[in-house]
Design a protein around this motif. Structure first.
Motif, PDB file in Angstrom:
ATOM      1  N   VAL A 108       0.820  -1.071   0.120  1.00 57.13           N
ATOM      2  CA  VAL A 108      -0.045  -0.068   0.154  1.00 57.13           C
ATOM      3  C   VAL A 108       0.635   1.109   0.069  1.00 57.13           C
ATOM      4  N   ILE A 109       0.420   2.337  -0.374  1.00 61.37           N
ATOM      5  CA  ILE A 109       1.168   3.586  -0.401  1.00 61.37           C
ATOM      6  C   ILE A 109       0.540   4.668   0.562  1.00 61.37           C
ATOM      7  N   ILE A 110       1.517   5.162   1.344  1.00 65.93           N
ATOM      8  CA  ILE A 110       0.944   6.190   2.227  1.00 65.93           C
ATOM      9  C   ILE A 110       1.943   7.317   2.164  1.00 65.93           C
ATOM     10  N   ILE A 129       4.458  -1.404   3.194  1.00 66.85           N
ATOM     11  CA  ILE A 129       4.240   0.056   3.200  1.00 66.85           C
ATOM     12  C   ILE A 129       5.304   0.699   2.200  1.00 66.85           C
ATOM     13  N   ARG A 130       4.753   1.261   1.220  1.00 64.11           N
ATOM     14  CA  ARG A 130       5.537   2.320   0.375  1.00 64.11           C
ATOM     15  C   ARG A 130       5.298   3.799   0.833  1.00 64.11           C
ATOM     16  N   LYS A 131       6.215   4.345   1.264  1.00 59.25           N
ATOM     17  CA  LYS A 131       6.115   5.863   1.720  1.00 59.25           C
ATOM     18  C   LYS A 131       6.645   6.636   0.209  1.00 59.25           C
ATOM     19  N   VAL A 132       5.884   7.484  -0.069  1.00 58.84           N
ATOM     20  CA  VAL A 132       6.059   8.856  -1.029  1.00 58.84           C
ATOM     21  C   VAL A 132       5.516   9.995  -0.152  1.00 58.84           C
ATOM     22  N   GLY A 144       5.157  10.648  -8.053  1.00 58.99           N
ATOM     23  CA  GLY A 144       6.089   9.760  -7.234  1.00 58.99           C
ATOM     24  C   GLY A 144       5.001   8.655  -6.896  1.00 58.99           C
ATOM     25  N   ILE A 145       3.935   8.990  -6.332  1.00 55.72           N
ATOM     26  CA  ILE A 145       2.923   7.916  -5.953  1.00 55.72           C
ATOM     27  C   ILE A 145       2.685   6.864  -7.084  1.00 55.72           C
ATOM     28  N   LEU A 146       2.624   7.190  -8.475  1.00 51.80           N
ATOM     29  CA  LEU A 146       2.112   6.434  -9.402  1.00 51.80           C
ATOM     30  C   LEU A 146       3.336   5.540  -9.828  1.00 51.80           C
ATOM     31  N   GLN A 147       4.488   6.183  -9.664  1.00 51.19           N
ATOM     32  CA  GLN A 147       5.603   5.413  -9.687  1.00 51.19           C
ATOM     33  C   GLN A 147       6.095   4.356  -8.987  1.00 51.19           C
ATOM     34  N   PRO A 182      -3.754   2.303  -9.694  1.00 42.57           N
ATOM     35  CA  PRO A 182      -4.090   1.234 -10.348  1.00 42.57           C
ATOM     36  C   PRO A 182      -4.917   0.345  -9.204  1.00 42.57           C
ATOM     37  N   GLY A 183      -5.142   0.810  -7.829  1.00 44.49           N
ATOM     38  CA  GLY A 183      -5.655   0.274  -7.040  1.00 44.49           C
ATOM     39  C   GLY A 183      -6.928   0.927  -6.149  1.00 44.49           C
TER      40      GLY A 183
END
Ligand SMILES: *Cc1c(COP(=O)(O)O)cnc(C)c1O
Length: 358
Positions: A108-110, A129-132, A144-147, A182-183
């Motif tokens: 997930v991205i936070i 967790i992927r932190k942007v 950055g989020i999309l990447q 995409p989610g």
């Protein structure tokens, strides 16, 4: 991009046959209830009110809280069927992980600095967790989020207005993400009642990948009842209803919330007052020599950057005033988050601050 909900849902959840409660299985008219092993004699609570409130606690509550949802639907302008109620927003966040994220596989991205529960729940559920980080202006780094996404990216958490920074995210950025992420995009609107920005709950038909979370804990003043609201498509709400504990909202909370929701006028008055008090505090904070930045706020709190947050925190605590030290959060060095209190509480705070010798 074509949206396909089923490709985002965990396999075990897609195949889940949910628990069917006694109150679920029978829908006709009945006067004798011998189906749920309740105590038909009543509860030991005193019967109060016309209908004998106390007596009703011996029965299991409505698993889908229809009365409460219909009342919310009227206030919010969203069909009751598009609402799921959680034991606080925290339960809604946890359910989202359990519905969409395969432990040990999905991510997930936070966007730090932000609300801490997104990361805690990811860790509890063993989800990467992927932190942007937010930009220097505390806005979303859309590119950055999309990447940062890949085939296993399931959720993006957007907190707007954001805790602890207080600002709202640019609507165009959020829309761009709703169209291209995409989610599932989860927009946490815990502070929306204080915001000048428009809610996203009217956009559910526009975006099938949208979940909006709100809460009765902040502007509605019902933090102790634990009522979090989730708005989404019928298909997503179905998943939440399947996975949530059947009786996740207790009868006392349902009844008290029904009563409280009739008092919108009082709540709107408080919101106006908080916004006024916030303006006063912002102006006063700006005059303090040790305050470097007073951040713009769309919420019921203000983030300030000071010369030494730890020292100021200790000083306020020694004056019996508790604020939130956010110094250790990404991009929040020497920052304190201060809730807007009553006029008396705010006066108290200001007089302490004015006596502070850095
Ligand atoms: C306070 C807060 C909530 C509320 O959580 P509840 O569990 O509903 O009390 C949710 N999100 C954010 C960002 C908050 O600051």
């Amino acid at each position: 991009m074509k949206f396909e909900l089923s490709s985002l849902v965990r396999g075990n959840i897609k195949n889940l046959k949910p628990y069917s409660s006694a109150r679920h299985e029978f829908t006709g008219k009945a006067s004798v209830f011998l189906d749920a092993n309740e105590n038909g004699y009543g509860s030991p609570l005193p019967a109060t009110g016309e209908e004998g409130l106390g007596a009703r606690f011996n029965r299991y509550p409505d698993p889908l809280q229809w009365q409460l949802k219909f009342q919310l639907a009227g206030i919010k302008g969203v069909p009751a069927e598009n609402i799921c109620i959680g034991n606080g927003s925290d339960e809604i966040i946890d359910l989202a992980y359990r519905i969409f994220c395969d432990p040990g596989k999905d991510n997930v991205i936070i966007c730090p600095p932000t609300y801490g529960m997104y990361a805690v729940n990811a860790e509890i559920n063993d989800v990467e967790i992927r932190k942007v980080n937010l930009t220097a202006a505390f806005q979303l780094d859309v590119e950055g989020i999309l990447q940062a996404t890949d085939n296993n990216t399931k959720l993006l958490f957007v907190c707007s207005p954001n805790n602890p920074t207080g600002n709202s995210m640019n609507r165009a950025d959020v829309q761009l993400l709703l169209n291209n992420f995409p989610g599932i995009v989860i927009i946490d609107e815990a502070y929306i009642n204080y915001s000048k920005q428009k809610t996203f709950i009217q956009e559910l038909t526009e975006y099938p990948n949208l979940i909006v979370i709100q809460t009765l804990s902040k502007a509605w003043g019902l933090a102790a009842l634990r009522l979090g609201l989730c708005y989404a498509s019928l298909d997503i709400i179905d998943l939440f209803n399947k996975v949530k504990p059947p009786y996740n909202i207790n009868e006392a909370s349902q009844q008290l919330a029904l009563e409280a929701l009739q008092n919108t006028e009082q709540v709107n008055e408080w919101i106006k007052e908080v916004v006024q008090q916030k303006e006063i505090l912002i102006n006063e904070f700006r005059d303090l020599s040790f305050v470097r930045t007073v951040y713009a706020s769309d919420a019921n709190f203000i983030l300030i950057r000071v010369d030494d947050a730890n020292l100021l925190y200790q000083y306020l605590a020694s004056n019996e005033i508790v604020v939130r030290n956010r110094s250790k959060e990404t991009g929040c060095q020497n920052c304190l988050r201060i809730s807007i209190g009553t006029p008396a509480e705010n006066k108290n705070l200001l007089s302490a601050l004015k006596k502070y010798i850095p």
